[in-house]
Scaffold this active site. Sequence first.
Site, short mmCIF file in Angstrom:
data_model
loop_
_atom_site.label_atom_id
_atom_site.label_comp_id
_atom_site.label_asym_id
_atom_site.label_seq_id
_atom_site.Cartn_x
_atom_site.Cartn_y
_atom_site.Cartn_z
N GLY A 33 44.23 43.16 40.58
CA GLY A 33 44.17 42.51 39.23
C GLY A 33 44.13 43.63 38.22
N ASN A 34 43.48 43.49 37.12
CA ASN A 34 43.28 44.85 36.00
C ASN A 34 42.12 44.27 35.34
OD1 ASN A 34 44.04 43.18 33.49
ND2 ASN A 34 45.90 43.06 34.78
#
Length: 231
Positions: A33-34
Amino acid sequence: LAGGSLHQDLAGTRVLVSAGGTREPLDPVRFLGNRSSGRQGWALARVAAARGAEVTLVAANVEDPAPFGCRVVPVGTAAELGAAMTEHAPAADVVVMAAAVADFRPAEVAPAKMKKGGSSEPSSVALTRNPDVLAGLVAARPAGQLVVGFAAETGDADDDVLGHARAKLARKGCDLLVVNDVSAGQVFGRPDNAVTVLAADGSATDVPAGPKDLVAAGIWDSVAPRVTTRR
Ligand code: CTP
Ligand code: CA
């Protein structure tokens, strides 16, 4: 909200915003993810609705409640975000790609949870490139639709922030690029933000640092005069 929200300069405009950050699964319990919180995209949607727009918000992994008056379409992965944007874009007068879309995803998703030990223990993760959603929207856009991209850039040995951003605007083919200078510190997850709105015609408009609702109002001040309502 900002003073700008008191006027209805987006009345009747159909706005499509993507927000948040995609998650690319590794196995049933893990993902890549980020750090995107979705807050700037949320603010853009909220302010557009307050200024009279009909807003659809494609939201990648954002827990916050829907902004008042906006329709929310929840998505998880880059592929899901791409499909939702492709579905809703044809009916939009302006498309804003504020989401942080993963450039890569794991080449294979394990069908069962990866376990420590044994012969199947992974030593690396093979990645494959995700399609560029923004480029696809630009290629397929109806006449008269305005497409707005986002970019978080840092200066480096090759070029400064605006130089990198101008090159990205040209490469992506969108009408406007909202540029975040992330050289100095962290923007991600923080309430404040400052941006520059670059246009394909070469103009650059600074939106001063402030709470994300104020920055969103400043962004719409740049974008709204360029929107044509196609109905
Ligand atoms: N974007 C997209 N699909 C992707 C990657 C990015 O639609 N697979 C969009 C983002 O939502 C953003 C814009 O493209 O509006 C710019 O994203 P950015 O990550 O800055 O651009 P990239 O082309 O991925 O370049 P970089 O190699 O610098 O990450
Ligand atoms: Ca990227």
